[in-house]
Enzyme design. Structure first.
Site, PDB file in Angstrom:
ATOM      1  CE1 TYR A   1      -3.944  -2.365   0.610  1.00 30.30           C
ATOM      2  CE2 TYR A   1      -2.848  -3.375   1.952  1.00 30.30           C
ATOM      3  CZ  TYR A   1      -3.681  -2.986   1.186  1.00 30.30           C
ATOM      4  OH  TYR A   1      -4.913  -4.422   1.611  1.00 30.30           O
TER       5      TYR A   1
ATOM      6  CG  HIS B   1      -6.799   5.567   0.587  1.00 33.51           C
ATOM      7  ND1 HIS B   1      -7.149   6.907   1.297  1.00 33.51           N
ATOM      8  CD2 HIS B   1      -7.411   4.548   1.364  1.00 33.51           C
ATOM      9  CE1 HIS B   1      -8.298   6.154   1.549  1.00 33.51           C
ATOM     10  NE2 HIS B   1      -8.236   4.969   1.916  1.00 33.51           N
TER      11      HIS B   1
ATOM     12  CG  PHE C   1      -5.148  -2.070   7.700  1.00 31.33           C
ATOM     13  CD1 PHE C   1      -5.132  -2.146   5.989  1.00 31.33           C
ATOM     14  CD2 PHE C   1      -4.484  -3.107   8.189  1.00 31.33           C
ATOM     15  CE1 PHE C   1      -4.359  -3.197   5.413  1.00 31.33           C
ATOM     16  CE2 PHE C   1      -3.340  -3.977   8.087  1.00 31.33           C
ATOM     17  CZ  PHE C   1      -3.613  -3.971   6.481  1.00 31.33           C
TER      18      PHE C   1
END
Length: 193
Positions: free
Chosen positions: A16, A21, A67
């Site tokens: 990620y 994001h 997260f």
């Protein structure tokens, strides 16, 4: 009041790291690198934390490792443990409603659909500073998840990095407590033609 805690929102894990994001993570990582602040895992705050001097101000950094949709489990305990007032808190996060290459400093407001903010605001309210890093909207809500969890195109990434640089340039004002001047400088940023 001066900023005492800068939080960068994102998702943990190498897969990620370079997704849109994680724009909040990029901001904190750059600060840590630029000002030689060591970031280390901190189980108490479910994240990676650091503390150091930024433009002569004692500042803590936090990147939650919970997260995105569980960011409150990291941010809220740290805010409460160190007695950080909301006007001493800056949360950097990606923002769909702003095009890539734009950046906005905002105080107050709702979560705007951002899952990280949605998990934080019920616990501390919404009157804290947000650095909204534009990543652009994919056009339809069905494409949002894929958009935020994918890497920006090279030209988009350059635009995002330029916007982040504008925020770095305004940090002395923000850390010194001159939020309005910092807001004017950040919100007035335009990509070169």
């Amino acid at each position: 009041m001066a900023i005492k805690l800068i939080v960068g929102l994102g998702n943990p894990g190498q897969e990620y790291m370079f997704t849109r994001h994680n724009a909040g993570f990029w901001f904190v990582l750059h600060l840590a690198q630029q000002f030689n602040i060591t970031l280390a895992p901190d189980k108490k705050f479910h994240g990676v934390t650091g503390r150091g001097q930024i433009h002569g101000h004692d500042v803590r950094l936090l990147m939650p490792l919970t997260f995105m949709n569980k960011s409150g489990q990291s941010v809220v305990p740290m805010v409460k443990f160190y007695g950080i007032d909301n006007d001493e808190l800056l949360i950097a996060h990606d923002e769909l409603d702003i095009p890539a290459g734009s950046i906005k400093l905002k105080t107050d407001g709702g979560h705007g659909g951002h899952n990280g903010l949605r998990d934080i605001t019920p616990h501390i309210g919404n009157d804290f500073h947000r650095l909204r890093v534009g990543i652009g909207h994919p056009g339809h809500k069905s494409k949002v998840s894929g958009h935020v969890l994918s890497k920006a195109a090279p030209d988009e990434q350059i635009a995002i990095d330029s916007a982040l640089s504008a925020a770095f340039d305004a940090l002395p004002l923000l850390l010194g407590g001159d939020v309005e001047k910092a807001r004017s400088q950040i919100n007035g940023f335009k990509l070169p033609e």
